[in-house]
Motif scaffolding. Sequence first.
Motif, PDB file in Angstrom:
ATOM      1  N   ASP A 133       0.868  -1.178   0.000  1.00  0.00           N
ATOM      2  CA  ASP A 133       0.000   0.000   0.000  1.00  0.00           C
ATOM      3  C   ASP A 133       0.900   1.220   0.000  1.00  0.00           C
ATOM      4  O   ASP A 133       1.950   1.234   0.657  1.00  0.00           O
ATOM      5  N   TYR A 162      -9.074   7.531   0.029  1.00  0.00           N
ATOM      6  CA  TYR A 162      -8.427   6.376   0.661  1.00  0.00           C
ATOM      7  C   TYR A 162      -9.516   5.521   1.278  1.00  0.00           C
ATOM      8  O   TYR A 162     -10.692   5.894   1.291  1.00  0.00           O
ATOM      9  N   PRO A 167      -5.101  -0.146   6.995  1.00  0.00           N
ATOM     10  CA  PRO A 167      -3.873   0.376   6.384  1.00  0.00           C
ATOM     11  C   PRO A 167      -3.798   1.898   6.401  1.00  0.00           C
ATOM     12  O   PRO A 167      -2.703   2.468   6.498  1.00  0.00           O
ATOM     13  N   TRP A 233      -3.141   0.433  -3.666  1.00  0.00           N
ATOM     14  CA  TRP A 233      -2.157  -0.621  -3.914  1.00  0.00           C
ATOM     15  C   TRP A 233      -1.267  -0.293  -5.096  1.00  0.00           C
ATOM     16  O   TRP A 233      -1.674   0.355  -6.059  1.00  0.00           O
TER      17      TRP A 233
END
Length: 353
Positions: A133, A162, A167, A233
């Motif tokens: 990420d 996002y 993450p 990603w």
Amino acid sequence: MTTKLLMSGVAILAMTALSAQADTLRLLTWGGYAPEEVIAKFQEETGHTVEVTLSNNEEMIAKLRATNGGGFDLAQPSQDRITGAQAEFGIYKPMDLSKIDASLFIPSMLEATKSNTTFEGAVYGLPHVWGTDGLVLNTAQAGNVKDYIDLCDPSVAGKVSYRMKRPTLIGFAFSMGLDPFAAYDDPDAYKGVIDQVEAKLTECKANVKTYWEGGDEIKNLLRSGEVVAAMAWDTGGWQLNDDNKDITFVAPAAGALGWIDTFALPARGRADDAAYAWINFVMRPEIAAMITASAGNFTASQGGEAEVDDALKAKFQASFPQEAIDNIKWYPPVPAGLETLEGAALDRINAAN
């Protein structure tokens, strides 16, 4: 004629034996990890059929928890999601390493994943696909964005996206000079980290166009120009770069977040032989290269990168000079209970005005 009849009989017996031994592999995995051409080759070679259910980390745990580890024969959670879930819910069973061809794996990645998925002396996971990420940027319009926290910069207000997932909490923590992984074993310290990140992400909401949920969604937002800076990603950034050279994956200054998706056996799976056959099959270099072409990420296959497309290799090298590789923050196992704390913080951020 007698010889032909005898050979025909042997062939029929062999086919009958294969049919008797063949199982259906119920695979719980991510998009791109089981492409149709790979499934077809596997079925032809082994006689096992494959049923694929696409999922993500949270859903995998939820599905297996709901069935006490039943309903699937092989799952592919990230390596940091295994020991905590096993401690809490007992949804996996140990790997029989004697049934794995260890020579098919990159040794360092195999050993690291075995270590990170060991619970009460047994190994519960083996490495498959890995990636990171980080930032996916339209570099022509988001030149000020170098780190996660820069997604809150006024220059990209209203054009940021996002996920409302862990993450994001982890990335922002590192970008704020905190070390969430160092606080994993101290719930109070970890809550202190998450509280600071929660405050920052709540303050940052004005910059956010939308919180994306699926890979296609964020890619379409970036293609359209509605979003120019995102946390996403690496493979998505490289795919977008095919159509728009201004859009690409950038490793953040605080470090990309490294993940490894594994092979894990659900506790009540009923086709272990098919599961082990699949693992050994897809880790063969020529099959691993097919999965990289489908998923966009590299695998833990020893030699699997040799047959990967040169264009993808070039994108990887552009996004990851050696210093960026050295700065990757690899996810350690998540201690039991931490995700509940994180989920509550994410819910509050989402609900904040």
